[in-house]
Enzyme design. Sequence first.
Site, PDB file in Angstrom:
ATOM      1  N   CYS A   1       0.838  -1.188   0.000  1.00 46.63           N
ATOM      2  CA  CYS A   1       0.000   0.000   0.000  1.00 46.63           C
ATOM      3  C   CYS A   1       0.881   1.249   0.000  1.00 46.63           C
ATOM      4  O   CYS A   1       1.969   1.270   0.568  1.00 46.63           O
ATOM      5  CB  CYS A   1      -0.931   0.117   1.200  1.00 46.63           C
ATOM      6  SG  CYS A   1      -2.007  -1.280   1.413  1.00 46.63           S
TER       7      CYS A   1
ATOM      8  N   ARG B   1       3.433  -0.076  -5.109  1.00 47.08           N
ATOM      9  CA  ARG B   1       3.310  -0.644  -3.764  1.00 47.08           C
ATOM     10  C   ARG B   1       2.025  -1.456  -3.580  1.00 47.08           C
ATOM     11  O   ARG B   1       1.851  -2.152  -2.577  1.00 47.08           O
ATOM     12  CB  ARG B   1       3.343   0.471  -2.716  1.00 47.08           C
ATOM     13  CG  ARG B   1       4.599   1.294  -2.732  1.00 47.08           C
ATOM     14  CD  ARG B   1       4.554   2.358  -1.683  1.00 47.08           C
ATOM     15  NE  ARG B   1       4.526   1.795  -0.347  1.00 47.08           N
ATOM     16  CZ  ARG B   1       5.595   1.407   0.330  1.00 47.08           C
ATOM     17  NH1 ARG B   1       6.775   1.567  -0.202  1.00 47.08           N
ATOM     18  NH2 ARG B   1       5.486   0.899   1.528  1.00 47.08           N
TER      19      ARG B   1
ATOM     20  N   TRP C   1      -2.843  -2.703  -1.532  1.00 43.14           N
ATOM     21  CA  TRP C   1      -2.563  -4.127  -1.746  1.00 43.14           C
ATOM     22  C   TRP C   1      -3.286  -4.825  -0.609  1.00 43.14           C
ATOM     23  O   TRP C   1      -2.914  -4.689   0.549  1.00 43.14           O
ATOM     24  CB  TRP C   1      -1.059  -4.385  -1.688  1.00 43.14           C
ATOM     25  CG  TRP C   1      -0.675  -5.787  -2.051  1.00 43.14           C
ATOM     26  CD1 TRP C   1      -0.471  -6.275  -3.306  1.00 43.14           C
ATOM     27  CD2 TRP C   1      -0.436  -6.868  -1.144  1.00 43.14           C
ATOM     28  NE1 TRP C   1      -0.139  -7.598  -3.245  1.00 43.14           N
ATOM     29  CE2 TRP C   1      -0.102  -8.002  -1.940  1.00 43.14           C
ATOM     30  CE3 TRP C   1      -0.478  -7.014   0.237  1.00 43.14           C
ATOM     31  CZ2 TRP C   1       0.191  -9.240  -1.386  1.00 43.14           C
ATOM     32  CZ3 TRP C   1      -0.186  -8.257   0.788  1.00 43.14           C
ATOM     33  CH2 TRP C   1       0.149  -9.353  -0.018  1.00 43.14           C
TER      34      TRP C   1
ATOM     35  N   ASN D   1      -1.226   2.115   5.766  1.00 43.26           N
ATOM     36  CA  ASN D   1      -0.410   1.042   5.195  1.00 43.26           C
ATOM     37  C   ASN D   1       0.076   0.204   6.357  1.00 43.26           C
ATOM     38  O   ASN D   1       0.692   0.743   7.280  1.00 43.26           O
ATOM     39  CB  ASN D   1       0.776   1.669   4.443  1.00 43.26           C
ATOM     40  CG  ASN D   1       1.839   0.651   4.092  1.00 43.26           C
ATOM     41  OD1 ASN D   1       1.534  -0.509   3.829  1.00 43.26           O
ATOM     42  ND2 ASN D   1       3.088   1.072   4.084  1.00 43.26           N
ATOM     43  N   GLY D   2      -0.211  -1.092   6.342  1.00 45.81           N
ATOM     44  CA  GLY D   2       0.241  -1.950   7.438  1.00 45.81           C
ATOM     45  C   GLY D   2      -0.881  -2.835   7.926  1.00 45.81           C
ATOM     46  O   GLY D   2      -1.906  -2.991   7.256  1.00 45.81           O
TER      47      GLY D   2
ATOM     48  N   GLU E   1      16.700 -17.180 -10.415  1.00 45.58           N
ATOM     49  CA  GLU E   1      16.197 -15.830 -10.684  1.00 45.58           C
ATOM     50  C   GLU E   1      15.481 -15.772 -12.042  1.00 45.58           C
ATOM     51  O   GLU E   1      14.434 -15.134 -12.177  1.00 45.58           O
ATOM     52  CB  GLU E   1      17.368 -14.832 -10.639  1.00 45.58           C
ATOM     53  CG  GLU E   1      17.029 -13.401 -10.996  1.00 45.58           C
ATOM     54  CD  GLU E   1      15.984 -12.754 -10.082  1.00 45.58           C
ATOM     55  OE1 GLU E   1      15.645 -13.320  -9.043  1.00 45.58           O
ATOM     56  OE2 GLU E   1      15.500 -11.669 -10.455  1.00 45.58           O
TER      57      GLU E   1
ATOM     58  N   LYS F   1      11.645 -14.598 -12.493  1.00 41.91           N
ATOM     59  CA  LYS F   1      11.254 -13.487 -13.373  1.00 41.91           C
ATOM     60  C   LYS F   1      10.169 -13.944 -14.343  1.00 41.91           C
ATOM     61  O   LYS F   1       9.201 -13.232 -14.582  1.00 41.91           O
ATOM     62  CB  LYS F   1      12.448 -12.967 -14.195  1.00 41.91           C
ATOM     63  CG  LYS F   1      13.417 -12.103 -13.451  1.00 41.91           C
ATOM     64  CD  LYS F   1      12.972 -10.676 -13.265  1.00 41.91           C
ATOM     65  CE  LYS F   1      12.423 -10.403 -11.902  1.00 41.91           C
ATOM     66  NZ  LYS F   1      13.256 -10.471 -10.743  1.00 41.91           N
TER      67      LYS F   1
ATOM     68  N   GLU G   1       6.747 -14.548 -12.380  1.00 40.87           N
ATOM     69  CA  GLU G   1       6.071 -13.371 -11.816  1.00 40.87           C
ATOM     70  C   GLU G   1       5.559 -12.429 -12.905  1.00 40.87           C
ATOM     71  O   GLU G   1       4.570 -11.739 -12.706  1.00 40.87           O
ATOM     72  CB  GLU G   1       6.946 -12.632 -10.800  1.00 40.87           C
ATOM     73  CG  GLU G   1       8.067 -11.819 -11.353  1.00 40.87           C
ATOM     74  CD  GLU G   1       8.848 -11.056 -10.275  1.00 40.87           C
ATOM     75  OE1 GLU G   1       8.243 -10.507  -9.356  1.00 40.87           O
ATOM     76  OE2 GLU G   1      10.093 -11.028 -10.376  1.00 40.87           O
TER      77      GLU G   1
ATOM     78  N   HIS H   1      17.767 -36.481 -10.942  1.00 45.21           N
ATOM     79  CA  HIS H   1      17.232 -37.021  -9.679  1.00 45.21           C
ATOM     80  C   HIS H   1      15.718 -36.848  -9.592  1.00 45.21           C
ATOM     81  O   HIS H   1      15.151 -36.824  -8.510  1.00 45.21           O
ATOM     82  CB  HIS H   1      17.927 -36.350  -8.495  1.00 45.21           C
ATOM     83  CG  HIS H   1      19.394 -36.627  -8.459  1.00 45.21           C
ATOM     84  ND1 HIS H   1      19.904 -37.855  -8.109  1.00 45.21           N
ATOM     85  CD2 HIS H   1      20.455 -35.863  -8.801  1.00 45.21           C
ATOM     86  CE1 HIS H   1      21.227 -37.819  -8.209  1.00 45.21           C
ATOM     87  NE2 HIS H   1      21.582 -36.627  -8.634  1.00 45.21           N
TER      88      HIS H   1
ATOM     89  N   LYS I   1       5.515  -4.166  -4.601  1.00 46.75           N
ATOM     90  CA  LYS I   1       6.964  -3.982  -4.636  1.00 46.75           C
ATOM     91  C   LYS I   1       7.635  -4.297  -3.304  1.00 46.75           C
ATOM     92  O   LYS I   1       8.637  -4.982  -3.259  1.00 46.75           O
ATOM     93  CB  LYS I   1       7.270  -2.544  -5.052  1.00 46.75           C
ATOM     94  CG  LYS I   1       8.750  -2.232  -5.200  1.00 46.75           C
ATOM     95  CD  LYS I   1       9.330  -2.908  -6.411  1.00 46.75           C
ATOM     96  CE  LYS I   1      10.811  -2.630  -6.574  1.00 46.75           C
ATOM     97  NZ  LYS I   1      11.418  -3.563  -7.528  1.00 46.75           N
TER      98      LYS I   1
END
Length: 608
Positions: free
Chosen positions: A2, A27, A76, A102-103, A484, A488, A491, A507, A603
């Site tokens: 947020c 955010r 968010w 926010n939180g 990574e 990428k 996402e 394996h 983010k």
Amino acid sequence: MCGIIGYSGHRPAVPLVLEGLEHLEYRGYDSAGVGYDLNNELMVVRAKGKLKNLSEKFQGERNALTVTCAIGHTRWATHGAPEERNAHPHLSNSKRLAIVHNGIIENYLEIREELSQKGYHFASDTDSEVLINLIEDMLSQECDLLHALAAALKKAHGAYAICVLDREDPQRLYAARLAAPLIFGQGIGENFIASDIPAFLAYTRDVVFLEDGDILVADSDSYQLWKSSDLTPIQRPVQQIQWSMQAAQKGGYRHFMLKEIFEQPKVISDALSGRFEGSRVLLSELDALPVPKRLHIIACGTSFHAGLWGQHLLEDWARIPVQVEIASEFRYKERLLLNPDQDIVLVISQSGETADTLAALRMANEIGVPTLGLCNVLGSSVAREAGAVLYTQAGPEISVASTKAMTSQMIMLACLALYYGYRSGNLGVDECLQNIDRLQRLPLMLETALPEMHSTARLLARKFSQSKSFFYLGRGHCFSLALEGALKLKELSYIHAEGYAAGEMKHGPIALIDPTFPTFVLAPHDVLYEKIKSNIVEIQSRQGQIIVLTDAESDLHGVDIWRIPSLEGPLGAFLILPCLQLFSYEVADYLGKDVDQPRNLAKSVTVE
Ligand code: M6R
């Protein structure tokens, strides 16, 4: 998660807050809202979905242009689905107060129950609406809003950055923070409060970083900070931000992500600047700390992958045993095997606000192990709470998918490995000089290679974008890059992808290989080249499609061989990583995905 913003000044506040929210949208972006006073009535305009839905609600709206104080929020979702009724701002029952938050207020159900018994009702499922009503309830017992706010914050447990508007004093903003970022921007005849600097960077560079437990009260001309525990007035230094506004804009690129990928040569030279003197690496931030006998690297997501990559260099160049751990696992270990006399804990975080990483840092601080933060955001919680800080200086990273931040973290990890290697006597002058020279040649090499990398990524993306799944394989330092690459791709394009140590394929995972399941193999011509060639053959003999990312030295031939300039040793990663980023970017863009703001993400993950 947020983003919040508040403005009090002389400009039309609603457009300014909407503009600020655009810079905070990274955010969280499932709903947004703006609140302001109009003729002694608090107005709240909210919309589900992206910010443009909210902006549309103001089209043709003239009254809103007259106000010069407003608050805004981009969300968010944590408590309550991403619906308009859960979007912020939230009003108190009497409609006297409005809040953006926010939180997470952890004990909100308990408080909600108490308030319900007193007759309060709730229109949303959020903890934030509970908090604003708690403040309102306190206002009936306290002398003013400042005292009511402090009393409410004593009762609410959890994390918050809030901004409150009061109908009875509508040009004044009340803000507070605990474990969530909040920055005050001081202008001339106008003041700002926001979760991140780009929200107001177009108007002022003079900022005050609020600390946990701070309350701020500001109008257009003045501000005052207080300790929320006992309301003693406090002072915090005003700092000047050096970034340009351009750094927070797309600058002609289709997406922030593409711009940030192309910024990497500069990011590398900025991170290296002033760090070398002959064969010595200058990390004066660490000179007071001993060389650790063991280093614990703790991080999440892409920063965790940077840590895994750094492990190779630290073990190889500095001969320091390194343990790399995911912060959310580390923080819940029953026994932390840390030795305060011999170990150092290094936390890596672009934002410096990731909840799990921060919790791990606090645990290490509590145990008394020396801590080191590697982060990008000036004044962030990691930067403030770590014993020593190394800034990555990558500039604002707006795209939710991390790119240039990882590169800058890896550069600093390489410097750290050289620094410890030199200090401990494990690296000779010649080796140091050779690696410093390689590092310094990176920006130009990468800058020259990027355009062709981009074209190849585009071609391969067209060919492979219909795939349902992907493997990414690497060995040695390339294993972390394979992880990574897979992160990428998933996402950004929502294609399932897994990164594996190439030797692990036989394996179990190789069972998945068939003509529809492609594998992206990282095969630089290094000491493990022959080994990875065997893995390629194993996949080919099961009719698996393969993209091989290799270099000029390799003798591999075939359809999808992606050749990049060769760079011996682990520093080759600085050419491999941008290819992985560009490939994912192009696949996602080709599929029409929202590259800069992928679904369900935010983010900085400031909640568990
Ligand atoms: O700000 P941090 O570096 O602590 O963030 C950690 C992760 O949330 C972050 O790297 C995330 O994995 C990226 N969005 C991936 O691109």
